[in-house]
Design an enzyme around this catalytic site. Sequence first.
Site, PDB file in Angstrom:
ATOM      1  N   HIS A  23      18.047  40.080  45.634  1.00 40.61           N
ATOM      2  CA  HIS A  23      18.875  41.129  45.025  1.00 40.61           C
ATOM      3  C   HIS A  23      19.284  42.285  45.955  1.00 40.61           C
ATOM      4  O   HIS A  23      19.679  43.335  45.471  1.00 40.61           O
ATOM      5  CB  HIS A  23      18.148  41.732  43.807  1.00 40.61           C
ATOM      6  CG  HIS A  23      18.039  40.840  42.608  1.00 40.61           C
ATOM      7  ND1 HIS A  23      17.390  39.649  42.613  1.00 40.61           N
ATOM      8  CD2 HIS A  23      18.491  40.988  41.341  1.00 40.61           C
ATOM      9  CE1 HIS A  23      17.430  39.099  41.409  1.00 40.61           C
ATOM     10  NE2 HIS A  23      18.108  39.882  40.623  1.00 40.61           N
ATOM     11  N   GLY A  35      23.146  36.591  46.020  1.00 38.00           N
ATOM     12  CA  GLY A  35      22.460  35.649  45.123  1.00 38.00           C
ATOM     13  C   GLY A  35      22.635  36.064  43.679  1.00 38.00           C
ATOM     14  O   GLY A  35      22.605  35.241  42.767  1.00 38.00           O
ATOM     15  N   GLU A  54      18.223  32.579  31.501  1.00 39.23           N
ATOM     16  CA  GLU A  54      18.993  33.737  31.034  1.00 39.23           C
ATOM     17  C   GLU A  54      20.483  33.368  31.006  1.00 39.23           C
ATOM     18  O   GLU A  54      21.342  34.146  31.416  1.00 39.23           O
ATOM     19  CB  GLU A  54      18.774  34.957  31.924  1.00 39.23           C
ATOM     20  CG  GLU A  54      17.316  35.390  31.978  1.00 39.23           C
ATOM     21  CD  GLU A  54      17.136  36.727  32.664  1.00 39.23           C
ATOM     22  OE1 GLU A  54      16.774  37.684  31.973  1.00 39.23           O
ATOM     23  OE2 GLU A  54      17.364  36.815  33.876  1.00 39.23           O
ATOM     24  N   CYS A  85      17.356  46.182  32.883  1.00 35.19           N
ATOM     25  CA  CYS A  85      18.772  46.053  33.261  1.00 35.19           C
ATOM     26  C   CYS A  85      19.734  46.397  32.129  1.00 35.19           C
ATOM     27  O   CYS A  85      20.764  47.039  32.345  1.00 35.19           O
ATOM     28  CB  CYS A  85      19.040  44.636  33.761  1.00 35.19           C
ATOM     29  SG  CYS A  85      18.509  43.342  32.627  1.00 35.19           S
TER      30      CYS A  85
HETATM   31  O1  FUB Z   1      18.334  40.028  37.906  1.00 38.17           O
HETATM   32  C1  FUB Z   1      18.924  41.268  37.600  1.00 38.17           C
HETATM   33  C2  FUB Z   1      19.148  41.356  36.117  1.00 38.17           C
HETATM   34  O2  FUB Z   1      17.913  41.291  35.441  1.00 38.17           O
HETATM   35  C3  FUB Z   1      19.966  40.234  35.539  1.00 38.17           C
HETATM   36  O3  FUB Z   1      21.329  40.465  35.545  1.00 38.17           O
HETATM   37  C4  FUB Z   1      19.418  40.121  34.172  1.00 38.17           C
HETATM   38  O4  FUB Z   1      19.719  38.900  33.566  1.00 38.17           O
HETATM   39  C5  FUB Z   1      17.950  40.345  34.386  1.00 38.17           C
HETATM   40  O5  FUB Z   1      17.329  39.199  34.821  1.00 38.17           O
HETATM   41 ZN    ZN Z   2      20.193  42.923  31.057  1.00 35.51          ZN
END
Ligand code: FUB
Ligand code: ZN
Length: 628
Positions: A134, A185, A312, A396
Site C-alpha cells: 500500500h 497494488g 472484499e 477505511c
Molecule cells: O486495503 C485498503 C482498504 O482497506 C481497502 O480499500 C478496503 O477494502 C480495506 O481492505
Molecule cells: Zn472501506
Amino acid sequence: MSLSPVPFSKVAITGAFWSERLATIIERTIPSQYERLTEYGILDSLKLPQPVPPLQIPENRHGFSTQIFWDSDVGKWIEAASYALSFRRDAQIEAQIEAIIDDLEQAQTHDGYLNCWYLGRDPDNRWTNLRDNHELYCAGHLLEGAIAYWQVTGRDRLLSVLRRYVEHIAKVFGPGDGQRKGYPGHQELELALIKLWQATGDNAALDLARYFIDQRGAQPHYFDEEAKARGEDPSDFWAKSYEYNQSHLAVRDQTKVVGHAVRAMYMYAAMADLAAIDDDAGLKTACEALWADLTERRMYVTGGFGPSASNEGFTSDWDLPNETAYAETCASCAMVFWAARMLNLDLDGRYGDILELALYNNVLSGLSRDGTQYFYDNTLASDGSHRRWDWHPCPCCTMNVSRLVASVGGYYYGTNADGIAIHMYGGARVSLEVGGAGVTLDETSAYPWDSAIRIAVSPDQPVEFCLSLRIPAWSGQSTVRVNGVPQDVAIDRGYARLSRLWSPGDVVEVQLQMRPKRLWAHPLVAADRGCVALRRGPLVYCAEAVDNDVAPDLVRLPDSGALTAEASDILGGIVMLTADAAAMQTSDWGADLYRTSPPTTQPTTLRLIPYYLRANRSPSAMRVWIET
Ligand code: FUB
Ligand code: ZN
C-alpha cells in the site's frame, strides 16, 4: 463533448437534506474521527520514534497488519475535513490539520519519500512489495488530502510536501532505464495524480498516472518479479489470482468486474478520467463494458456490490446474497467517483442514476444519523445483530463516507462549451461562466423527499446555452416548464435539454414522478427470488422490526396492491412507505416443528424506512427484499 465537473468549492448546498448531513460531518464526524485517530495511535504513527512501538493492529493470517496503511487514513481525514471546512470554517480543525502537516513535513526524507510505516519500521525495503504493502495507495490518499486542503484554504504547505513526494515517485517508476516498472497494488494514486494535474497543470503527474494505468497487467508480471526478488514464490500470493488487484490483464482488455471491489472502482475512475483527457477510445470501451458488467449482473439494488468478505469483492454473476452482503461502503463511494467521471466522459443519465442510487443508499448507510458510527459492510437483511460500530481495525470506510458526503456539491454540475448539465437535485446554488456570461443557478427542492424542483436561472446578461436536466429513469412521466410554459422536450439519454436564450429572471420547474414502486430482481438472482423491494425516487426502502408488529421475515407483501408514501417525524423527518401485507402467524401453530397445513396469515400493515437510515435505533431485524 465531455464535461468538466464543477468543483465542490463553487457549489453552495442550500437544501435541507444535504445541509443536515454536512452540518453533522463538520460538527460531529470530523471531530470524532480525529479523536479516534488519536486514541488508536494513528496520528502518533506520523511521529516516527525509534524504536517504533509494537504493532497496534495484529497481523492477520496472511501476516499482514492493516496498520501498514495508516497514512491513508490520515490523508482521507484531512481530505474529508477540508471539504467540510468549505461548508463551515473551523479554527480547531484547521489547527489539527496544521499539526499533522508539521509531522509529515518532519517525516519526509530529503529525497521526497514519505511513507511513515516504511520510514519507521522498514526503511531499507521501500518499494519492494507494491502488491501488498500500500505505499502508492497511501501516497494517493495523502495527495488527495493535500489538494483538498489547498483548494479550500489556499495553504500549500502540505501540497508542497506531496508534490515533492510525487516527483520522487516519478523518478522511481517509469519506462526509463533504471526505473521500476511497477504500479499500485491497491489502485488510488492514479486518480489522485490526475486530480493534481487538473488542479495544477502538473503534466508529470498526468504522465505518471497514465504510466501506471498502461503498465498494469504487462508481462512479465511485475508482482511476480517483485515476489521473486523478495525470495518468495509468486504462487504463494494469498489471493492466488491477479484478478484480485485487476492486474490479470491489460486494462483495455478487461470486460469483467473482478477481485477487490474498491481497487477495481478506483482504477475504473482513473480510466474514465484518462479516456476523457486523452480521447482514448480503448479506455472508454473498456469502461463501458465494465460498467455494463457491474450494473447488469453484479450490483445490489442499493448500489452496493462485492458480496464476498474473503476478497472484499466480486464473486460470480447474479451472486448477491443479502444477509452476508459485504457491499463495502468504500466500494460504493468509489463507484460514485467512477460514475461521476463516466457522466463527464459521456453525458448519459444511466451513469447519473447509478451515482445517485449508490450515494443515497449504500454510501449513506455507512454513516449513522448522529455522524459518529459506521457500517463497513452493508447487508440487505439482518436478524438485528448487525450493528454500527464507532471504529474498526481497518477504518477505511469511515473517512471515505465522510469525504464523499462533505464534497457532495462536487457531483451536482458539469459544464462544457455547450452549456451546463445538472446531475443532482436537492437545493444548491452555483455561479458559473457560460458563453462569456456569468450565470447563477439556484435550485430549490425538498429532494429526495419531494420531486418538485425549481431552478432560478440568472445570467448577468441574456445568453444562449443548453441547460441539460437529468430526468432519472425511475421517474417515468415528468414535466418541464420554463417561466410557467410547459416544454415539449424530448429526453435525450436521460437528460432534458433546454437550448435557448436565457435571461435574468427565468425559472425552470421540473416535476418528477416519485410514486413508490415495487422492484423485482432478475430471476437468476437466487437470493431475491419470490421477493420484492420497494423504492421511491432515489431511495430504496427496508422494513425494520422496530416499526412493525411482526418481524419482517414473517411478512408477505403481495406482488401488487397499494403502496402509500406518508410524511413521518421519526428519524428526523422522513417519508415512510406503508403497504397492506400478510403476517404469518406463529401463535396458533402449537408445538409441532412440521405440519401438513401451511401457516395461517393475518392482514397487517408493513412500514418501511429508507435503507440508509437502518440501524439507527434499537437493535432490530431488517429486510430490503420482502417475500411475496
Ligand atoms: O486495503 C485498503 C482498504 O482497506 C481497502 O480499500 C478496503 O477494502 C480495506 O481492505
Ligand atoms: Zn472501506
